[in-house]
Design a protein around this motif. Structure first.
Motif, short mmCIF file in Angstrom:
data_model
loop_
_atom_site.label_atom_id
_atom_site.label_comp_id
_atom_site.label_asym_id
_atom_site.label_seq_id
_atom_site.Cartn_x
_atom_site.Cartn_y
_atom_site.Cartn_z
N SER A 123 23.10 50.09 49.44
CA SER A 123 24.25 49.18 49.46
C SER A 123 24.36 48.48 50.81
O SER A 123 24.04 49.05 51.87
CB SER A 123 25.54 49.95 49.19
N ALA A 124 24.84 47.24 50.77
CA ALA A 124 25.10 46.49 52.00
C ALA A 124 26.41 46.92 52.67
O ALA A 124 26.71 46.50 53.78
CB ALA A 124 25.16 44.99 51.70
N GLU A 130 34.57 46.89 54.42
CA GLU A 130 33.62 46.03 53.72
C GLU A 130 33.73 46.16 52.20
O GLU A 130 33.07 45.42 51.47
CB GLU A 130 32.19 46.34 54.17
N LEU A 131 34.57 47.07 51.73
CA LEU A 131 34.80 47.20 50.29
C LEU A 131 35.81 46.20 49.77
O LEU A 131 36.02 46.09 48.56
CB LEU A 131 35.28 48.62 49.97
N GLY A 157 45.28 47.60 53.95
CA GLY A 157 45.52 46.26 53.46
C GLY A 157 44.33 45.66 52.74
O GLY A 157 44.11 44.45 52.79
N LEU A 158 43.58 46.50 52.03
CA LEU A 158 42.39 46.03 51.33
C LEU A 158 42.73 45.60 49.90
O LEU A 158 43.50 46.25 49.21
CB LEU A 158 41.34 47.14 51.27
N ALA A 178 27.40 48.90 38.37
CA ALA A 178 28.61 48.34 37.77
C ALA A 178 29.81 48.48 38.69
O ALA A 178 30.81 47.77 38.52
CB ALA A 178 28.89 49.03 36.44
N ILE A 179 29.76 49.40 39.64
CA ILE A 179 30.78 49.53 40.67
C ILE A 179 30.06 49.61 42.01
O ILE A 179 28.87 49.92 42.09
CB ILE A 179 31.69 50.77 40.47
N ASP A 180 30.80 49.31 43.09
CA ASP A 180 30.21 49.32 44.43
C ASP A 180 30.42 50.64 45.16
O ASP A 180 29.69 50.94 46.11
CB ASP A 180 30.81 48.18 45.26
N ALA A 181 31.41 51.41 44.75
CA ALA A 181 31.69 52.68 45.42
C ALA A 181 32.54 53.54 44.50
O ALA A 181 33.24 53.04 43.61
CB ALA A 181 32.42 52.47 46.74
N LEU A 182 32.47 54.85 44.72
CA LEU A 182 33.35 55.76 44.00
C LEU A 182 34.00 56.72 45.00
O LEU A 182 33.40 57.08 46.01
CB LEU A 182 32.61 56.52 42.90
#
Length: 312
Positions: A123-124, A130-131, A157-158, A178-182
């Motif tokens: 992942s970048a 960054e999320l 504040g994301l 399908a998702i960037d993080a869990l």
């Protein structure tokens, strides 16, 4: 009568029966049923509850533990509230939020949960900030991770697209992109995350020092949140990863009978070696001095008496 009113009436009627049976003279008979609200398949809660249930069979009075697979802390508190469970495994922050409303009492502090914010190794994304704008799974709808994840996003504040997936579905979604993080709350290493790491590689993002979020959480919610470190080598990490730890409590309603609460304490303190799931190694608090550190939630009177007797 509407369906909602009917359901509410049934729940209240059930709760009345449960509370009547859980008083000082409740649970009649030589073997007493004890329903334990646990957690998701593949998680620490469920594994621990199954071990506890087995050890309760040898308790005095003899207790038959019926383990319930659930979505986690918030679901477990709901089950205590409407009488579907007698004991529940709950993160300390969730217990703190619900304690007064449910008249909760602690039986003991049993282990430390690690908040694990996981991305793929390729992942970048290398920081929580960054999320922003990405797709995240913040735990199952009834989990403690859902509560914590919401608090973190608000504090930083994301803005992100939030999904609430059970662990198994979240792992599949992360692997498929399908998702960037869990976000997951549990022991380390969590087996399904270790398996995902073996297949595609994963990384844990630093939570404890990201934007001062830990200090903000402690300022707002007290010492239920603390800094812990995931050791090097977990999910093949080259160095330790700072994250947030939350104690896991075994809780009940104040109406649970004193002798049952005391019997559970004697099992926790006396059979500690038999109550450690593989993913909890190094994180358990199953000795008398640690068990009573219930982060501000009062001990059940029967539990407190048992600890006094054990500690001398």
């Amino acid at each position: 009568m509407t369906d909602g009113v009917t359901r509410r009436g049934v729940l209240l009627g059930s709760l009345g029966l449960v509370l009547a049976g859980c008083g000082a003279g409740g649970y009649h008979g030589a073997e007493r049923a004890l329903r334990i609200a646990a957690g998701e398949r593949g998680g620490l809660y469920l594994d621990f509850a199954k071990l506890l249930s087995t050890q309760l069979e040898a308790a005095e009075p003899r207790l038959h533990g019926a383990v319930q697979q659930t979505e986690g802390s918030l679901d477990n508190l709901s089950r205590l509230g409407d009488g579907r469970a007698d004991l529940a495994l709950v993160l300390a922050d969730a217990a703190q939020a619900a304690g007064q409303d449910l008249d909760l009492r602690a039986v003991g502090r049993v282990y430390e949960n690690y908040l694990q914010l996981v991305v793929r190794a390729d992942s970048a994304v290398h920081s929580v900030r960054e999320l922003s704008g990405r797709v995240l799974s913040l735990g199952a709808p009834g989990s403690g991770a859902a509560l914590f994840g919401d608090r973190v996003l608000r504090r930083l504040g994301l803005s992100a697209t939030v999904r609430h997936l059970p662990l198994a579905e979240a792992v599949q979604a992360l692997e498929a992109g399908a998702i960037d993080a869990l976000l997951w709350s549990g022991g380390v290493p969590t087996p399904s995350l270790a398996e995902l790491d073996a297949r595609v590689g994963v990384r844990l993002l630093h939570l404890a020092d990201e934007g001062g979020v830990l200090n903000q959480l402690r300022s707002a919610h007290g010492s239920v949140y603390e800094q812990v470190t995931v050791p090097p080598g977990v999910y093949r990490a080259p160095s330790e990863v700072p994250t947030v730890g939350v104690a896991n409590l075994l809780v009940c309603r104040a109406s649970l009978s004193d002798d049952v609460a005391a019997a559970v304490v004697r099992v926790l303190a006396g059979r500690a070696a038999q109550l450690v799931p593989d993913q909890a190694l190094g994180t358990q608090f199953l000795d008398t001095r640690s068990l009573i550190g219930t982060t501000g939630l009062p001990l059940h009177p029967g539990a407190a008496k048992a600890y006094r007797e054990l500690h001398g």
